[in-house]
Design an enzyme around this catalytic site. Structure first.
Site, PDB file in Angstrom:
ATOM      1  CB  SER A  87      -0.891   0.013   1.251  1.00  0.00           C
ATOM      2  OG  SER A  87      -1.870  -0.978   1.150  1.00  0.00           O
ATOM      3  N   GLY A 120       2.745 -10.059 -10.699  1.00  0.00           N
ATOM      4  CA  GLY A 120       2.247 -11.123 -11.573  1.00  0.00           C
ATOM      5  C   GLY A 120       3.233 -11.378 -12.696  1.00  0.00           C
ATOM      6  CD  GLU A 367      -3.591  -1.787 -10.009  1.00  0.00           C
ATOM      7  OE1 GLU A 367      -3.334  -2.859 -10.584  1.00  0.00           O
ATOM      8  OE2 GLU A 367      -2.736  -0.914  -9.780  1.00  0.00           O
ATOM      9  CG  ASP A 369      -6.517  -2.523   1.805  1.00  0.00           C
ATOM     10  OD1 ASP A 369      -6.852  -3.669   2.095  1.00  0.00           O
ATOM     11  OD2 ASP A 369      -6.963  -1.500   2.374  1.00  0.00           O
TER      12      ASP A 369
HETATM   13  C1  LIG Z   1      -2.061   5.029  -1.045  1.00  0.00           C
HETATM   14  C2  LIG Z   1      -1.264   5.883  -1.969  1.00  0.00           C
HETATM   15  C3  LIG Z   1      -2.158   6.621  -2.925  1.00  0.00           C
HETATM   16  C4  LIG Z   1      -0.498   6.885  -1.139  1.00  0.00           C
HETATM   17  O1  LIG Z   1       0.396   7.497  -1.997  1.00  0.00           O
HETATM   18  P1  LIG Z   1       1.357   8.649  -1.459  1.00  0.00           P
HETATM   19  O2  LIG Z   1       2.367   8.941  -2.482  1.00  0.00           O
HETATM   20  O3  LIG Z   1       1.828   8.306  -0.096  1.00  0.00           O
HETATM   21  O4  LIG Z   1       0.380   9.860  -1.514  1.00  0.00           O
HETATM   22  P2  LIG Z   1      -0.450  10.615  -0.439  1.00  0.00           P
HETATM   23  O5  LIG Z   1       0.462  11.298   0.515  1.00  0.00           O
HETATM   24  O6  LIG Z   1      -1.542   9.806   0.121  1.00  0.00           O
HETATM   25  O7  LIG Z   1      -1.063  11.656  -1.440  1.00  0.00           O
HETATM   26  C5  LIG Z   1      -0.241  12.667  -1.996  1.00  0.00           C
HETATM   27  C6  LIG Z   1      -1.062  13.318  -3.091  1.00  0.00           C
HETATM   28  O8  LIG Z   1      -1.060  12.462  -4.238  1.00  0.00           O
HETATM   29  C7  LIG Z   1      -2.384  12.207  -4.629  1.00  0.00           C
HETATM   30  N1  LIG Z   1      -2.400  10.886  -5.247  1.00  0.00           N
HETATM   31  C8  LIG Z   1      -2.090   9.707  -4.663  1.00  0.00           C
HETATM   32  N2  LIG Z   1      -2.178   8.730  -5.548  1.00  0.00           N
HETATM   33  C9  LIG Z   1      -2.532   9.300  -6.733  1.00  0.00           C
HETATM   34  C10 LIG Z   1      -2.792   8.777  -8.032  1.00  0.00           C
HETATM   35  N3  LIG Z   1      -2.725   7.473  -8.311  1.00  0.00           N
HETATM   36  N4  LIG Z   1      -3.122   9.653  -9.021  1.00  0.00           N
HETATM   37  C11 LIG Z   1      -3.220  10.970  -8.747  1.00  0.00           C
HETATM   38  N5  LIG Z   1      -3.010  11.519  -7.525  1.00  0.00           N
HETATM   39  C12 LIG Z   1      -2.668  10.680  -6.546  1.00  0.00           C
HETATM   40  C13 LIG Z   1      -3.188  12.279  -3.359  1.00  0.00           C
HETATM   41  O9  LIG Z   1      -4.556  12.501  -3.632  1.00  0.00           O
HETATM   42  C14 LIG Z   1      -2.530  13.461  -2.672  1.00  0.00           C
HETATM   43  O10 LIG Z   1      -3.017  14.615  -3.282  1.00  0.00           O
HETATM   44  P3  LIG Z   1      -3.022  15.983  -2.439  1.00  0.00           P
HETATM   45  O11 LIG Z   1      -1.566  16.269  -2.168  1.00  0.00           O
HETATM   46  O12 LIG Z   1      -3.811  15.689  -1.181  1.00  0.00           O
HETATM   47  O13 LIG Z   1      -3.700  16.953  -3.333  1.00  0.00           O
HETATM   48  C15 LIG Z   1      -0.266   5.035  -2.805  1.00  0.00           C
HETATM   49  O14 LIG Z   1       0.734   4.544  -1.939  1.00  0.00           O
HETATM   50  C16 LIG Z   1      -0.946   3.898  -3.506  1.00  0.00           C
HETATM   51  O15 LIG Z   1      -1.488   4.086  -4.548  1.00  0.00           O
HETATM   52  N6  LIG Z   1      -0.916   2.676  -2.849  1.00  0.00           N
HETATM   53  C17 LIG Z   1      -1.547   1.516  -3.431  1.00  0.00           C
HETATM   54  C18 LIG Z   1      -0.513   0.667  -4.134  1.00  0.00           C
HETATM   55  C19 LIG Z   1      -1.122  -0.109  -5.255  1.00  0.00           C
HETATM   56  O16 LIG Z   1      -2.213   0.164  -5.713  1.00  0.00           O
HETATM   57  N7  LIG Z   1      -0.361  -1.104  -5.728  1.00  0.00           N
HETATM   58  C20 LIG Z   1      -0.757  -1.848  -6.868  1.00  0.00           C
HETATM   59  C21 LIG Z   1       0.408  -2.671  -7.309  1.00  0.00           C
HETATM   60  S1  LIG Z   1       0.100  -3.425  -8.859  1.00  0.00           S
HETATM   61  C22 LIG Z   1      -1.087  -4.597  -8.538  1.00  0.00           C
HETATM   62  O17 LIG Z   1      -1.588  -4.760  -7.469  1.00  0.00           O
HETATM   63  C23 LIG Z   1      -1.475  -5.415  -9.723  1.00  0.00           C
HETATM   64  C24 LIG Z   1      -2.789  -6.088  -9.548  1.00  0.00           C
HETATM   65  C25 LIG Z   1      -2.903  -7.319 -10.353  1.00  0.00           C
HETATM   66  C26 LIG Z   1      -3.639  -7.130 -11.655  1.00  0.00           C
HETATM   67  O18 LIG Z   1      -4.127  -6.017 -11.925  1.00  0.00           O
HETATM   68  O19 LIG Z   1      -3.717  -8.139 -12.341  1.00  0.00           O
HETATM   69  C1  LIG Z   2      -3.539 -11.597  -6.462  1.00  0.00           C
HETATM   70  C2  LIG Z   2      -2.600 -10.429  -6.298  1.00  0.00           C
HETATM   71  C3  LIG Z   2      -1.899  -9.934  -7.403  1.00  0.00           C
HETATM   72  C4  LIG Z   2      -1.000  -8.879  -7.245  1.00  0.00           C
HETATM   73  N1  LIG Z   2      -0.276  -8.448  -8.337  1.00  0.00           N
HETATM   74  C5  LIG Z   2       0.642  -7.473  -8.154  1.00  0.00           C
HETATM   75  C6  LIG Z   2       1.456  -7.033  -9.254  1.00  0.00           C
HETATM   76  O1  LIG Z   2       1.327  -7.521 -10.374  1.00  0.00           O
HETATM   77  N2  LIG Z   2       2.396  -6.072  -9.030  1.00  0.00           N
HETATM   78  C7  LIG Z   2       2.561  -5.500  -7.802  1.00  0.00           C
HETATM   79  O2  LIG Z   2       3.435  -4.634  -7.655  1.00  0.00           O
HETATM   80  N3  LIG Z   2       1.795  -5.879  -6.734  1.00  0.00           N
HETATM   81  C8  LIG Z   2       0.854  -6.849  -6.895  1.00  0.00           C
HETATM   82  N4  LIG Z   2       0.069  -7.241  -5.839  1.00  0.00           N
HETATM   83  C9  LIG Z   2       0.280  -6.633  -4.533  1.00  0.00           C
HETATM   84  C10 LIG Z   2      -0.882  -5.717  -4.172  1.00  0.00           C
HETATM   85  O3  LIG Z   2      -0.861  -4.574  -4.974  1.00  0.00           O
HETATM   86  C11 LIG Z   2      -0.792  -5.339  -2.700  1.00  0.00           C
HETATM   87  O4  LIG Z   2      -0.944  -6.516  -1.946  1.00  0.00           O
HETATM   88  C12 LIG Z   2      -1.880  -4.340  -2.366  1.00  0.00           C
HETATM   89  O5  LIG Z   2      -1.547  -3.083  -2.882  1.00  0.00           O
HETATM   90  C13 LIG Z   2      -2.124  -4.235  -0.859  1.00  0.00           C
HETATM   91  O6  LIG Z   2      -0.946  -3.822  -0.221  1.00  0.00           O
HETATM   92  P1  LIG Z   2      -0.388  -4.637   1.042  1.00  0.00           P
HETATM   93  O7  LIG Z   2      -0.307  -6.054   0.678  1.00  0.00           O
HETATM   94  O8  LIG Z   2       0.806  -3.931   1.518  1.00  0.00           O
HETATM   95  O9  LIG Z   2      -1.536  -4.483   2.129  1.00  0.00           O
HETATM   96  P2  LIG Z   2      -1.421  -3.678   3.506  1.00  0.00           P
HETATM   97  O10 LIG Z   2      -1.433  -2.231   3.241  1.00  0.00           O
HETATM   98  O11 LIG Z   2      -0.331  -4.246   4.318  1.00  0.00           O
HETATM   99  O12 LIG Z   2      -2.852  -4.068   4.139  1.00  0.00           O
HETATM  100  C14 LIG Z   2      -2.970  -4.798   5.350  1.00  0.00           C
HETATM  101  C15 LIG Z   2      -4.066  -4.128   6.171  1.00  0.00           C
HETATM  102  O13 LIG Z   2      -3.590  -2.856   6.581  1.00  0.00           O
HETATM  103  C16 LIG Z   2      -4.561  -1.866   6.324  1.00  0.00           C
HETATM  104  N5  LIG Z   2      -3.904  -0.584   6.097  1.00  0.00           N
HETATM  105  C17 LIG Z   2      -2.764  -0.360   5.433  1.00  0.00           C
HETATM  106  N6  LIG Z   2      -2.453   0.947   5.436  1.00  0.00           N
HETATM  107  C18 LIG Z   2      -3.435   1.573   6.134  1.00  0.00           C
HETATM  108  C19 LIG Z   2      -3.696   2.935   6.491  1.00  0.00           C
HETATM  109  N7  LIG Z   2      -2.884   3.928   6.132  1.00  0.00           N
HETATM  110  N8  LIG Z   2      -4.820   3.196   7.200  1.00  0.00           N
HETATM  111  C20 LIG Z   2      -5.664   2.200   7.541  1.00  0.00           C
HETATM  112  N9  LIG Z   2      -5.468   0.892   7.251  1.00  0.00           N
HETATM  113  C21 LIG Z   2      -4.364   0.592   6.544  1.00  0.00           C
HETATM  114  C22 LIG Z   2      -5.270  -2.370   5.080  1.00  0.00           C
HETATM  115  O14 LIG Z   2      -6.570  -1.789   4.952  1.00  0.00           O
HETATM  116  C23 LIG Z   2      -5.348  -3.871   5.355  1.00  0.00           C
HETATM  117  O15 LIG Z   2      -6.491  -4.134   6.136  1.00  0.00           O
HETATM  118  C24 LIG Z   2      -0.832  -8.294  -5.970  1.00  0.00           C
HETATM  119  C25 LIG Z   2      -1.550  -8.770  -4.866  1.00  0.00           C
HETATM  120  C26 LIG Z   2      -2.431  -9.835  -5.027  1.00  0.00           C
HETATM  121  C27 LIG Z   2      -3.211 -10.347  -3.830  1.00  0.00           C
END
Ligand SMILES: CC(C)(COP(=O)(O)OP(=O)(O)OC[C@H]1O[C@@H](n2cnc3c(N)ncnc32)[C@H](O)[C@@H]1OP(=O)(O)O)[C@@H](O)C(=O)NCCC(=O)NCCSC(=O)CCCC(=O)O
Ligand SMILES: Cc1cc2nc3c(=O)[nH]c(=O)nc-3n(C[C@H](O)[C@H](O)[C@H](O)COP(=O)(O)OP(=O)(O)OC[C@H]3O[C@@H](n4cnc5c(N)ncnc54)[C@H](O)[C@@H]3O)c2cc1C
Length: 607
Positions: A87, A120, A367, A369
């Site tokens: 995350s 992945g 993508e 949590d």
């Molecule tokens: C939770 C955040 C958003 C926090 O980011 P941060 O840089 O610490 O930012 P913050 O201090 O909360 O915000 C600063 C600022 O950045 C903005 N922001 C944050 N994210 C975005 C964005 N995507 N687009 C446009 N703006 C964005 C926020 O709204 C904040 O804006 P502000 O300064 O308040 O105006 C970020 O860490 C994040 O996106 N975490 C989730 C990680 C994630 O989604 N991982 C996916 C990995 S790939 C995957 O899972 C593949 C899936 C499998 C498949 O699809 O098959």
């Molecule tokens: C099937 C699958 C495919 C994936 N594919 C990819 C990929 O292709 N590429 C890639 O890079 N990643 C991939 N991921 C990883 C995925 O993107 C992360 O697992 C996801 O972004 C969640 O992050 P985390 O595992 O650190 O969860 P965490 O953030 O550790 O979540 C654990 C708990 O903590 C809580 N939590 C965390 N932060 C906070 C906060 N600030 N406030 C309150 N609660 C909070 C969450 O809500 C959750 O309940 C994949 C994951 C899965 C399961």
């Protein structure tokens, strides 16, 4: 019997033009994209590597890498998440240190928790990673950037020096996600040329000078925005698959109710079955329509970004994050509910539902949590409210907050159950609920000296306010969809019934919000529930036709319960006999382990 449509009697009840409804459901997506999205759900292809190159690489880098990736001359993995951070992207530990002597970056995993984990395709098949690492120049940390790193030889597929790769092991159940080689990766001082840092947004010169991005740094997160809006569309596919299976089976299954030899009651006629199933049917359509809006909103964002117009970027992030969260939660919970709606047979693999659930539920995590995503929406809402005082007029999906004062005085004027069928009555109630919940949070936040402490303390309430905001978006987009010109006999009427079911089901489910914010009275809440029951009766004759409109083949559904012809029992039995256990009458191990026990003499009447 083969060839007989056991659901014909249901199909004949339809009160609308199914062919038109099929077109409305398919929407603006062409057959290829629909197929590709379907296959993604089944094949789980991680479709982020190429979009990330398009979003973060220079034109020159795109020219070099995209042809290779598009033609599968290289296989890429979007390698961001680590063992210790997913995350919190800004907490990633992998480093990419610039070496001016050799004009290279040195990638390294300094700790165990820096191990890349989950990406992945990474475990066995990817030849290249789009690795996210902390850019270090002269011991200064410039934060997370994207780097293209070759992982394996293109000749013998063996891993390259300094690269340790593995699969992260079996995942949830025996689900199809185990066909995805989510992998782990450790870098041990791996060198890459400087031009393999993706430099569209920020650059590093030959002299090692960092040139910061002249666009919002968040654009480096752009791939996640792109995929999140796709995931909303995927949620409509996953949920509609499960609803199709459980609706058809609910029309086939009969249980109790036989009088004097009459057929037993179809379980779809039980009000409890309708109260569980029809809101999910309505939700599938609601999610489909909001995904269409979100896709067009995202395309508009891309055009704006091309023109260096970043005005809708914050809203795009909030909408993609929030709708990804809400719709994947509804779809994941809905698939499980559909399994339960099918009774025991829903638990069989041949029902298609356990597999669909196992494959789909990680959508609530990957993508972004779902809670972390809603917290992003909450931050956006609090920021929007904080800017009201300075005269900033919110637009788009937060425009209602510009009327917060008025909405704080709102009281529903519903007098009769049918008043809840009026779109404006529903929208006003949902706007008032969302506005009051957000305003209450903002007011409570203002009591904290440190806003971040307040945000943490109030985060559970903020998530609920964000949820109310996102549900308002979905309700509003459903209403807007029906303001379009939709031809076909009875189509708009049926969609209107589904729109009302979606909204009133949410109102009933979250009645606590509506009452605690004093938007409606208990009596008005009661009338909404009354209206729901009547709406279910209007859907009932159209239920099979409404799921036929999803236009899914039996192959795609892969479910004996969801067969188009409803010929369930013979196929259930036939499918069971395909199980290898039924290849022999006596099970393996019987003679060695069971028979000796059976043959054991009784001792003093005891075994
Ligand atoms: C939770 C955040 C958003 C926090 O980011 P941060 O840089 O610490 O930012 P913050 O201090 O909360 O915000 C600063 C600022 O950045 C903005 N922001 C944050 N994210 C975005 C964005 N995507 N687009 C446009 N703006 C964005 C926020 O709204 C904040 O804006 P502000 O300064 O308040 O105006 C970020 O860490 C994040 O996106 N975490 C989730 C990680 C994630 O989604 N991982 C996916 C990995 S790939 C995957 O899972 C593949 C899936 C499998 C498949 O699809 O098959
Ligand atoms: C099937 C699958 C495919 C994936 N594919 C990819 C990929 O292709 N590429 C890639 O890079 N990643 C991939 N991921 C990883 C995925 O993107 C992360 O697992 C996801 O972004 C969640 O992050 P985390 O595992 O650190 O969860 P965490 O953030 O550790 O979540 C654990 C708990 O903590 C809580 N939590 C965390 N932060 C906070 C906060 N600030 N406030 C309150 N609660 C909070 C969450 O809500 C959750 O309940 C994949 C994951 C899965 C399961």
């Amino acid at each position: 019997m083969e060839g007989v449509d056991h659901l014909a009697h249901e199909r004949n009840k339809a009160q609308f033009d199914v062919a038109v409804m099929k077109a409305v459901w398919a929407g603006s997506r062409d057959a290829y994209e629909l197929f590709h999205r379907f296959s993604r759900l089944v094949a789980n292809d991680p479709e982020m590597f190429i979009p990330a190159i398009k979003a973060q690489a220079t034109e020159e880098q795109q020219k070099q890498w995209l042809p290779l990736a598009n033609k599968m001359k290289i296989i890429g993995s979007y390698t961001q998440t680590e063992l210790g951070h997913g995350s919190n992207v800004r907490g990633l530990e992998t480093t990419a240190t610039f070496d001016p002597k050799t004009d290279e970056f040195v990638l390294n995993s300094p700790t165990l928790t820096a191990t890349k984990w989950w990406p992945g395709g990474l475990g066995k098949i990817a030849t290249h990673a789009l690795a996210h690492a902390r850019l270090i120049i002269d011991d200064k940390d410039y934060g997370v950037h994207g780097f293209l790193v070759q992982l394996r030889s293109l000749d013998d597929h063996l891993t390259l020096p300094g690269i340790t790769i593995g699969d992260i092991g079996m995942k949830y159940g025996s689900g199809a996600y185990n066909t995805m080689d989510n992998g782990s990766l450790i870098f041990d001082h791996v060198r890459i040329p400087r031009n393999q840092m993706l430099m569209r947004l920020s650059q590093v010169t030959r002299e090692g000078k960092y040139v910061p991005s002249n666009v919002p740094r968040q654009l480096s997160y752009g791939t996640m925005v792109y995929v999140r809006q796709k995931i909303v569309f995927d949620a409509s596919i996953a949920l509609s698959r499960a609803v199709c299976i459980s609706t058809r089976y609910s029309a086939v299954r009969r249980q109790f109710g036989s009088h004097n030899g009459s057929p037993e009651t179809q379980v779809i006629d039980y009000k409890t079955q309708q109260a569980r199933l029809f809101p999910l049917l309505a939700s599938a359509y609601a999610i489909r329509f909001v995904s269409e809006w979100l896709n067009s909103f995202y395309k508009d964002l891309l055009q704006r970004l091309e023109a260096k117009d970043f005005s809708t970027l914050p809203e795009a992030h909030a909408c993609t994050a929030g709708l990804k969260s809400i719709t994947t939660s509804v779809a994941a919970d809905g698939i499980e509910e559909c399994r339960k709606l099918c009774g025991g047979h829903g638990y069989l693999t041949s029902s298609g539902l356990p597999e669909l659930s196992a494959v789909y539920i990680p959508a609530c995590t990957y993508e972004g949590d779902n809670v972390v995503m809603l917290l992003q929406v909450a931050r956006y809402l609090m920021k929007t409210i904080s800017q009201l005082k300075s005269g900033n007029k919110p637009v788009g999906t937060t425009a209602y907050l510009g009327r917060a004062e008025q909405l704080m005085q709102y009281h529903s004027d519903v007098l009769r159950a049918e008043d809840w069928l009026k779109p404006n009555v529903v929208v006003e109630a949902f706007e008032a609920r969302a506005a009051r919940m957000s305003m209450a949070c903002a007011q409570n936040l203002s009591k904290f000296n440190n806003p971040e402490d307040g945000f943490q303390e109030l985060s559970a309430d903020l998530v609920e306010a964000a949820t109310a905001h996102c549900q308002l978006i979905i309700v509003s987009k459903f209403i807007e969809k029906l303001q379009q010109d939709i031809p076909g006999k009875g189509v708009k009427e049926q969609l209107g019934v589904l729109r009302s079911i979606y909204a009133l089901f949410l109102l009933h489910k979250h009645i606590g919000d509506f009452l605690s914010t004093d938007c409606i009275t208990p009596k008005q809440g009661y009338l909404a529930n009354e209206q729901l029951r009547s709406l279910y009766s209007q859907v009932r004759p159209n239920a099979i036709a409404l799921v036929d409109a999803f236009n899914y083949t039996d192959h795609f559904l892969s479910s004996v319960l969801g067969r188009y012809d409803g010929n369930v029992y013979p196929k259930l039995y036939e499918e069971a006999w395909k199980d290898p256990l039924n290849d022999t009458s006596i099970p393996d191990g019987f003679h060695e382990y069971v028979q000796p026990m059976l043959k054991q003499p009784l001792h003093h009447g005891r075994l």
